[in-house]
Design an enzyme around this catalytic site. Structure first.
Site, PDB file in Angstrom:
ATOM      1  N   GLY A 134      51.021  53.093  36.999  1.00  0.00           N
ATOM      2  CA  GLY A 134      50.498  52.096  37.934  1.00  0.00           C
ATOM      3  C   GLY A 134      50.288  52.712  39.298  1.00  0.00           C
ATOM      4  N   LEU A 160      50.646  48.841  44.945  1.00  0.00           N
ATOM      5  CA  LEU A 160      51.541  49.051  46.073  1.00  0.00           C
ATOM      6  C   LEU A 160      52.867  49.640  45.632  1.00  0.00           C
ATOM      7  CD1 LEU A 160      51.005  45.991  48.382  1.00  0.00           C
ATOM      8  CD2 LEU A 160      50.537  48.379  48.848  1.00  0.00           C
ATOM      9  N   GLY A 177      53.660  51.205  42.416  1.00  0.00           N
ATOM     10  CA  GLY A 177      53.468  52.478  41.725  1.00  0.00           C
ATOM     11  C   GLY A 177      52.841  53.520  42.635  1.00  0.00           C
ATOM     12  N   HIS A 214      50.415  29.030  41.097  1.00  0.00           N
ATOM     13  CA  HIS A 214      49.964  28.879  42.477  1.00  0.00           C
ATOM     14  C   HIS A 214      49.171  27.580  42.616  1.00  0.00           C
ATOM     15  CE1 HIS A 214      48.350  29.791  46.376  1.00  0.00           C
ATOM     16  NE2 HIS A 214      49.066  30.890  46.427  1.00  0.00           N
ATOM     17  N   SER A 272      43.795  31.343  49.483  1.00  0.00           N
ATOM     18  CA  SER A 272      45.073  31.626  50.135  1.00  0.00           C
ATOM     19  C   SER A 272      45.863  30.364  50.455  1.00  0.00           C
ATOM     20  CB  SER A 272      44.828  32.395  51.423  1.00  0.00           C
ATOM     21  OG  SER A 272      46.026  32.460  52.156  1.00  0.00           O
ATOM     22  N   ARG A 276      55.333  26.743  46.735  1.00  0.00           N
ATOM     23  CA  ARG A 276      54.281  26.722  45.717  1.00  0.00           C
ATOM     24  C   ARG A 276      54.663  25.933  44.471  1.00  0.00           C
ATOM     25  NH1 ARG A 276      52.512  33.051  46.373  1.00  0.00           N
ATOM     26  NH2 ARG A 276      51.564  32.772  48.413  1.00  0.00           N
ATOM     27  N   GLU A 328      56.420  44.073  41.027  1.00  0.00           N
ATOM     28  CA  GLU A 328      56.408  42.874  40.188  1.00  0.00           C
ATOM     29  C   GLU A 328      56.868  43.176  38.769  1.00  0.00           C
ATOM     30  OE1 GLU A 328      52.617  40.885  40.354  1.00  0.00           O
ATOM     31  OE2 GLU A 328      53.262  39.266  39.039  1.00  0.00           O
TER      32      GLU A 328
END
Lengths: 228, 637, 248
Positions: B40, B43, B45, B266, B284, B330, B425
């Protein structure tokens, strides 16, 4: 030093060269135009008092061309111009060849609405202008300055422009020049790295206006002479 | 096997320092002798790859995209949290820790969360130094915005493209290392399995997605930064190719999978427009700052939104949660939307959306201000739906978004397989049962850049005498054969049902019963249906083409095969947890006013599942202890 | 909607490609362009035929993986859209749509509509970064940056590296891509230290990867999904000339 030499081979440096030689030619074109506008000054303006021996258009034009040929600094600038134009052409060829190579297979269907046709065809416009320049120089520069077979340039010019094929050729050459400049002036500024938004927004219009102005004024000279 | 979280001793705020003071290190000269495989390039990896390569390890990074810059971290919009307290609104590292634990409904590990909050401060410095153009005030100092579930402004942002900008910085740091030769990147490569030697993760079997060639790669340790698996719902905010395969195959090799059923839905995504839909675009969360959410008061009200007068509108979030209103976390917002839609108040062609209305805000602030704040989101909305949201309300709908669950990891981010690490994640660590907005970019970046490069040395310190790991060993032979057999098996099905169609069917089951709201009956039904679907897949999936070449249908099929297995575990996990917490809402366990009801006595644990083969699992519990925070009922009323 | 598709099929980088015609009868207006291709691939899968390979990932216009030249325009008929944001409502019933890969020497076709854009990675590797090692950074607010400068840097940094600029350029120049990164980093105080080396290395890499040179037709900025400005190219040229002067 090797590093600097290397830099001049880069695509950006080559565009710089195009820009400098191009803009120098534009500078010349303005001067050239101003001189030749004598050809469309109406007879009613003469005699012009501040220049003692100018009685009519004929004399004034010949005096002007005599001055150009015999004032040595002009010759120096002229040689810079010839060399500049040659470099402009050679550089254009080099860039074009490289750009052809950069292109892969051709698109089967292409939509060109995202750019102006004259921006895409600077090479073709340039070729037309190049041919035009050769003929143009053969007609005047060669006979008047190099060979010296003609002494009355005014007679030569007016005589030449009375021919229909010459008029058509000049109009084609001049319109091509207009479009070449419409893209070229702004493009040259970008190539040279003038990036502030305020300047470039104005430059866009200056470039376009200059191109139109040049095309119109250059175009008007043979037209007026032809129909006089 | 007992779970050992390896939390360092000492006060909460000293743990990370103490850990670093006592861990083992690898001498710079020895680092070049050590290979690390990272899977990966997002961000987590990518951050791990760049940082490990900077340290001097030999890093090999594998990812299926054509460039690291495409990793799905790129799509995160809102921002990244950090306890900088630039706003002087009383933010502290503890406050951030508190908000995160509370937001996660007291189902995350204290020490990990506190470390994330501590390192958040360094992350902003690091990213700014890398050239991330964070939003700034006219004074030239960094600006912040507020996000759901917190009472301070600690979110740093780069317009609506924060994830993209952080990823660019990470990608550029990676590219720098590629040029230096410390990092080799393998784009368009997919991990198919892991090779264990003497119980340690020592290599991977990958497929070159361009040539179809199966390759062996060895290393002294393997790091997974493969992201989440929300794509299991087919319709999700994730990228089309996001998948669970790497983590799932690691799970099948012995890594425990924790809290798989905890998926964040979400609340503000674009609704499904038809059966053909492949993806739900996220809008967003920041839109909820100025937008008001409502549905028509009358069922099946077919009037156009602008024709419905105020008295016929139900601003249900403001009605139910007067304190937080439209800015509830959320999970709460999604559930409330589902409740209204199930009751027949949904809007749109498929009755699957609610309105997000800016009329009040536009009236008060003017179009110009709204345009400045959310212009890019309104443009995006227009691009996708063709509707001008300045004139009529947006239609939004809940969509699967983030996997709080993932591979179980200890304080060092190590999985239960020695030498196999999971970052971002892909692990389960920091968000508990619900993730707060703008914490995912944070966790991924912090794990990759700051945590893992420090913790992995504790393992690698013992590997300096190991020497290069050969790939011509029986261990590699065996795994490679299994991988090839599986590909052959997939290609030999030659059925009639397209892979995507089965995936859609799976998504429907999952979204119906293993998403926002769950119950025993539904979960048992889901397990049955998943098994049926799995059978259908292996009997009738239409997978053609060849294994020795590019074959995107084969790629999709391999990923779906894994989804069909983890789906069962997700349902099983949800079924085993007889309480409601965070995103996990069991209809049987609710308070009188319909809110989630935790059962701290029996379920204050992370569920780590061990694979026993032919889909079956054993549950291990990591009991959670809270020493530095008072466990309360989570309320946003 | 009935749609006729003329799609470029090519087995590999070295093989010859050609257009193949497909017919879809049940296309809906709400479909995204890529969902329409999904539909085509499902119909091929059922028939046991090889699917049409195309690049895509996030499908929300930010990852830059989707490509395609649709009816002669990179990323389709709408300007500043990516292919994945293009919807079938931009087409009419009975339309014939030509779909071709991004074409440039530096973007060889891998298969069908997928192209290899590694050359972009190579350009960034040459110098498109700030060398701030992890853990070395000073406090973020130590260097204030004017709001407008930061925003302007963002405008350039927004580039998604899709390659539409190259695909649409008659010279296959990557000037807009390179200039976006150059401008992003040159505008920020953090990017000053490596400014000179960055432009030199990146321009050299750009040329070595076989991209053409920019002739400022402006087509790239018209298709760029992130609306990166032509001024960035001028900025790049400025940086180049500045580096040249500093070298001598």
């Amino acid at each position: 030093m090797a590093f600097i030499q290397g830099l001049f081979k880069t695509s950006v440096a080559r565009k710089n060269i195009m820009a400098v030689t191009g803009l120098f030619t534009v500078f010349f074109l303005i001067i050239h135009l101003v001189g030749n506008l004598i050809l469309i000054i109406p007879d009613s303006f003469f005699p012009i008092e501040f220049w003692s021996n100018v009685a009519n258009q004929h004399d004034m034009y010949n005096a002007y061309s005599h001055f150009l040929v015999h004032f040595w600094p002009i010759s120096v600038v002229a040689w810079i111009l010839y060399i500049g134009l040659a470099i402009h052409v050679i550089d254009a060829l080099l860039i074009t060849v490289k750009n052809w190579k950069a292109h892969g297979e051709k698109y089967v269907k292409i939509d060109n609405s995202t750019s102006n046709w004259y921006s895409r065809n600077m090479g073709i416009l340039g070729t037309i202008i190049g041919i035009f320049i050769v003929i143009h120089m053969g007609q005047f520069w060669l006979k008047y300055k190099v060979l010296g077979t003609e002494h009355d340039l005014y007679e030569l010019v007016v005589g030449t422009f009375k021919q229909t094929w010459v008029l058509v050729l000049y109009l084609i050459g001049i319109i091509s020049l207009g479009f070449h400049l419409a893209h070229g002036i702004l493009s040259a500024h970008r190539s040279l790295g003038i990036y502030p938004k305020s300047i470039m927004n104005v430059m866009k219009y200056i470039g376009l206006c200059l191109a139109i102005l040049m095309a119109v004024l250059y175009g008007i000279i043979p037209l007026i002479i032809y129909f006089q | 096997m007992a779970l050992n979280a390896k939390e360092p001793k000492g006060a909460l705020k000293d743990k990370w320092r103490l850990y670093n003071e006592h861990k083992d290190l690898v001498n710079p000269a020895n680092r070049k002798k050590i290979d690390v495989i990272v899977v990966g390039a997002g961000l987590s990896g990518g951050g791990a790859s760049a940082s490990l390569a900077e340290l001097g390890y030999n890093v090999k990074t594998f990812f299926f995209q054509d460039s690291g810059r495409r990793s799905h971290s790129v799509a995160a919009q809102g921002g990244v949290n950090a306890a900088k307290n630039y706003q002087n609104d009383g933010d502290t590292i503890y406050k951030m820790f508190y908000d995160t634990i509370k937001g996660g409904d007291y189902r995350s590990r204290e020490s990990n969360v506190y470390r994330m909050a501590q390192l958040s401060v360094d992350l902003i410095d690091h990213m700014t130094a890398q050239g991330v153009p964070f939003g700034r005030e006219y004074s030239g100092y960094l600006s912040n915005r507020s996000f759901g579930g917190v009472l301070v402004s600690r979110t740093f942002y780069a317009r609506g493209q924060t994830g993209q900008q952080l990823l660019m910085a990470t990608y550029q740091a990676m590219m720098k290392q590629v040029k230096k030769g410390t990092l080799t990147q393998y784009n368009r490569h997919e991990i198919l399995d892991f090779v264990l030697v003497d119980g340690k993760a020592r290599g991977v079997i990958v497929r070159d997605l361009v040539t179809g060639k199966i390759e062996r790669h060895s290393a002294h340790a393997v790091v997974l930064g493969t992201g989440g698996f929300g794509k299991i719902y087919y319709l999700s905010t994730l990228a089309m190719n996001s998948n669970v395969s790497a983590t799932w195959r690691a799970h099948k090799k012995g890594a425990f999978f924790a809290n798989p059923s905890w998926t964040q839905i979400h609340p503000t995504a674009l609704p499904q427009a038809g059966d053909h839909q492949s993806k739900l675009t996220l809008m967003s969360e920041s839109l909820r700052n100025d937008g008001r959410i409502w549905v028509p008061l009358k069922k099946d009200d077919d009037r156009l939104p602008n024709d419905i007068p105020s008295e016929d509108r139900d601003y249900y979030l403001e009605r139910r949660y007067p304190a937080f209103g439209n800015l509830v976390p959320r999970d709460v917002a999604s559930r409330a939307a589902k409740e209204r839609m199930d009751a027949g108040h949904g809007v749109g062609k498929l009755k699957n959306a609610v309105y997000l209305d800016f009329r009040t805000a536009i009236g008060k602030l003017g179009v110009a201000t709204i345009k400045e704040r959310y212009g890019n989101l309104f443009t995006m909305y227009k691009k996708i739906t063709g509707i001008d949201a300045y004139k009529e309300p947006m239609k939004i709908s809940p969509a699967a978004h983030f996997s709080m669950g993932g591979l179980w990891v200890d304080y060092e981010l190590g999985t239960t397989i020695p030498g196999l690490y999971a970052v971002g994640e892909a692990n389960f660590a920091d968000h508990g049962a619900n993730r707060l907005g703008a914490n995912s970019l944070l966790q991924a970046s912090v794990d990759g850049n700051f945590v893992l490069p420090n913790t992995i040395s504790n393992f690698l310190a013992n590997e300096i005498r190991t020497g290069p790991i050969p790939t011509d060993t029986p261990e590699f032979d065996e795994v490679e054969k299994a991988v090839k057999d599986k590909l052959e098996k997939l290609l030999s099905i030659k059925g009639k049902t397209p892979v995507d169609r089965i995936h859609r069917a799976l998504g429907k089951i999952m979204f119906k019963e293993v998403a926002m709201s769950r119950n025993e009956k539904g979960l048992i039904w889901a397990i049955k249906e998943i098994k049926k679907l799995r059978k259908q897949f292996w009997n009738d999936a239409a997978i053609y083409g060849e294994a020795n070449g590019m074959n995107s249908e084969l790629e999709k099929a391999g990923r779906l095969a894994d989804y069909l297995e983890i789906a069962e575990l997700m349902a099983k996990d949800a079924l085993s947890r007889n309480e409601s917490c965070g995103a996990h809402y069991r209809e049987e366990f609710v308070s009188e006013d319909g809110e989630a009801k935790r059962n701290d006595k029996e379920f204050m644990y992370s569920a780590a599942w061990e694979w026993l083969g032919k889909p079956d699992w054993k549950l291990h519990k990591e009991h959670l202890e809270f020493h530095d925070i008072e466990v309360k009922t989570r309320s946003y009323k | 909607m009935k749609i006729t598709l003329k799609i470029w099929r090519q087995d590999g980088p070295k093989s010859k490609g050609k257009l193949e015609t497909f017919q879809l009868n049940e296309v809906e207006q709400d479909m995204s362009f890529l969902e329409m291709l999904d539909m085509l691939n499902e119909s091929l899968a059922v028939k046991g035929e090889r699917s049409v390979e195309f690049d895509h990932d996030c499908r929300e216009g930010i990852c830059g993986q989707c490509s395609l030249v649709i009816n002669g325009q990179a990323h389709g008929p709408e300007s500043h859209y990516t292919t994945c944001q293009t919807h079938m409502r931009s087409f009419k019933d009975g339309d014939t749509i030509f779909i071709e890969p991004f074409r440039a020497k530096a973007f060889p076709v891998i298969r069908d509509l997928k192209v290899n854009r590694d050359s972009f990675d190579t350009i960034i590797q040459a110098g498109g970064y700030i060398s701030a090692l992890t853990g070395n950074a000073p406090e973020a607010n130590n260097i204030p940056i004017h709001h407008n400068i930061s925003e302007s840097a963002f405008d350039s940094a927004a580039c998604i590296g899709c390659g539409a600029c190259v695909a649409t350029c008659k010279n296959s120049s990557a000037a807009l891509f390179v200039s976006a990164k150059i401008s992003h980093l040159a505008k920020l105080p953090q990017g000053q230290v490596e400014r000179k080396e960055r432009i030199e290395y990146m321009i050299t890499a750009h040329d070595e990867e076989g991209f053409g040179s920019c002739t400022h037709t402006g087509a790239c900025a018209m298709v760029c999904p992130q609306e990166v400005q032509l001024l960035d190219i001028a900025r790049m040229n400025y940086e180049f000339n500045r580096a040249l002067c500093k070298a001598t």
